[in-house]
Design an enzyme around this catalytic site. Structure first.
Site, PDB file in Angstrom:
ATOM      1  N   ASP A  80      -3.956 -30.664 -61.409  1.00 14.01           N
ATOM      2  CA  ASP A  80      -4.148 -31.413 -60.161  1.00 14.01           C
ATOM      3  C   ASP A  80      -5.592 -31.251 -59.700  1.00 14.01           C
ATOM      4  O   ASP A  80      -6.161 -30.160 -59.762  1.00 14.01           O
ATOM      5  CB  ASP A  80      -3.174 -30.899 -59.098  1.00 14.01           C
ATOM      6  CG  ASP A  80      -3.063 -31.852 -57.922  1.00 14.01           C
ATOM      7  OD1 ASP A  80      -1.995 -32.456 -57.758  1.00 14.01           O
ATOM      8  OD2 ASP A  80      -4.051 -31.991 -57.160  1.00 14.01           O
ATOM      9  N   ILE A  81      -6.173 -32.335 -59.218  1.00 22.05           N
ATOM     10  CA  ILE A  81      -7.583 -32.309 -58.812  1.00 22.05           C
ATOM     11  C   ILE A  81      -7.791 -31.468 -57.546  1.00 22.05           C
ATOM     12  O   ILE A  81      -8.894 -30.948 -57.322  1.00 22.05           O
ATOM     13  CB  ILE A  81      -8.098 -33.764 -58.633  1.00 22.05           C
ATOM     14  CG1 ILE A  81      -9.604 -33.831 -58.765  1.00 22.05           C
ATOM     15  CG2 ILE A  81      -7.623 -34.390 -57.345  1.00 22.05           C
ATOM     16  CD1 ILE A  81     -10.149 -35.243 -58.901  1.00 22.05           C
ATOM     17  N   GLU A 110       1.615 -39.658 -52.616  1.00 21.38           N
ATOM     18  CA  GLU A 110       0.324 -40.372 -52.598  1.00 21.38           C
ATOM     19  C   GLU A 110       0.194 -41.322 -53.780  1.00 21.38           C
ATOM     20  O   GLU A 110      -0.379 -42.401 -53.656  1.00 21.38           O
ATOM     21  CB  GLU A 110      -0.840 -39.370 -52.706  1.00 21.38           C
ATOM     22  CG  GLU A 110      -1.086 -38.535 -51.473  1.00 21.38           C
ATOM     23  CD  GLU A 110      -2.127 -37.461 -51.745  1.00 21.38           C
ATOM     24  OE1 GLU A 110      -2.845 -37.535 -52.765  1.00 21.38           O
ATOM     25  OE2 GLU A 110      -2.208 -36.533 -50.924  1.00 21.38           O
ATOM     26  N   HIS A 152       5.789 -38.121 -60.804  1.00 19.74           N
ATOM     27  CA  HIS A 152       5.166 -36.906 -61.334  1.00 19.74           C
ATOM     28  C   HIS A 152       5.845 -35.687 -60.745  1.00 19.74           C
ATOM     29  O   HIS A 152       6.250 -35.678 -59.590  1.00 19.74           O
ATOM     30  CB  HIS A 152       3.657 -36.867 -61.044  1.00 19.74           C
ATOM     31  CG  HIS A 152       3.304 -37.102 -59.614  1.00 19.74           C
ATOM     32  ND1 HIS A 152       3.316 -38.352 -59.047  1.00 19.74           N
ATOM     33  CD2 HIS A 152       2.943 -36.248 -58.628  1.00 19.74           C
ATOM     34  CE1 HIS A 152       2.974 -38.260 -57.778  1.00 19.74           C
ATOM     35  NE2 HIS A 152       2.761 -36.990 -57.493  1.00 19.74           N
TER      36      HIS A 152
HETATM   37  P1  5GP Z   1       1.873 -36.721 -54.486  1.00 16.10           P
HETATM   38  O1  5GP Z   1       1.432 -36.496 -53.064  1.00 16.10           O
HETATM   39  O2  5GP Z   1       1.871 -38.190 -54.835  1.00 16.10           O
HETATM   40  O3  5GP Z   1       3.145 -36.026 -54.831  1.00 16.10           O
HETATM   41  O4  5GP Z   1       0.792 -35.999 -55.369  1.00 16.10           O
HETATM   42  C1  5GP Z   1      -0.331 -36.629 -55.911  1.00 16.10           C
HETATM   43  C2  5GP Z   1      -1.205 -35.536 -56.460  1.00 16.10           C
HETATM   44  O5  5GP Z   1      -2.158 -36.127 -57.319  1.00 16.10           O
HETATM   45  C3  5GP Z   1      -1.986 -34.769 -55.386  1.00 16.10           C
HETATM   46  O6  5GP Z   1      -1.658 -33.385 -55.462  1.00 16.10           O
HETATM   47  C4  5GP Z   1      -3.439 -35.053 -55.739  1.00 16.10           C
HETATM   48  O7  5GP Z   1      -4.281 -33.934 -55.529  1.00 16.10           O
HETATM   49  C5  5GP Z   1      -3.369 -35.455 -57.198  1.00 16.10           C
HETATM   50  N1  5GP Z   1      -4.395 -36.400 -57.596  1.00 16.10           N
HETATM   51  C6  5GP Z   1      -4.749 -37.540 -56.955  1.00 16.10           C
HETATM   52  N2  5GP Z   1      -5.725 -38.180 -57.629  1.00 16.10           N
HETATM   53  C7  5GP Z   1      -5.975 -37.428 -58.735  1.00 16.10           C
HETATM   54  C8  5GP Z   1      -6.885 -37.585 -59.830  1.00 16.10           C
HETATM   55  O8  5GP Z   1      -7.662 -38.532 -59.921  1.00 16.10           O
HETATM   56  N3  5GP Z   1      -6.865 -36.607 -60.781  1.00 16.10           N
HETATM   57  C9  5GP Z   1      -6.011 -35.545 -60.713  1.00 16.10           C
HETATM   58  N4  5GP Z   1      -6.086 -34.644 -61.706  1.00 16.10           N
HETATM   59  N5  5GP Z   1      -5.147 -35.370 -59.701  1.00 16.10           N
HETATM   60  C10 5GP Z   1      -5.136 -36.305 -58.720  1.00 16.10           C
END
Ligand code: 5GP
Length: 117
Positions: free
Chosen positions: A29-30, A94, A99
């Protein structure tokens, strides 16, 4: 339009990939919330749990065996970790490409902070 995760899976955007096969890709995760924070993502675009289909059950199950492998690879299988899938607005999802977050490497505390009613 490909999702940001599809672009990572195809190698069009940079990421630290820790595992990949023909069904699933796992990358860091970034914005990690813990020493280990990996996203385990199906290679096909499924927006979230609301759109999973019975014929995808093998793929969804495979995400768990990959989670096991990645936890072992990252050295947190015994210390413990959390698997988390956000789904829709109230969860704060997000990226609308299904995932599984694999989070560990420290004591994680309560899963959800209790809100005062
Ligand atoms: P969600 O909130 O959708 O469950 O999690 C999305 C996750 O994706 C977040 O933890 C965010 O930090 C990660 N994320 C968003 N954009 C990127 C990216 O471009 N690269 C990586 N490695 N992680 C990302």
């Amino acid at each position: 339009m490909a999702t940001i995760f599809t672009k990572i899976i195809r190698g069009e955007l940079p990421a630290t990939i820790v595992y990949q096969d023909d069904q699933v890709t796992a990358f860091k995760d970034i914005h990690p919330v813990a020493p280990v924070h990996i996203l385990i993502v199906p290679n096909i675009e499924i927006p979230n749990v609301n759109s999973v289909e019975p014929e995808q059950e093998a793929l969804l199950g495979h995400m768990f065996t990959v989670a096991r492998k990645v936890a072992e690879q990252q050295g947190i299988a015994q210390s413990g970790y959390r698997l988390l899938i956000n789904n829709g607005p109230d969860s704060g999802q997000e990226v609308y490409h299904l995932h599984m977050h694999l989070i560990g490497g420290r004591r994680l505390g309560p899963m959800v902070v209790r809100r005062e009613e």
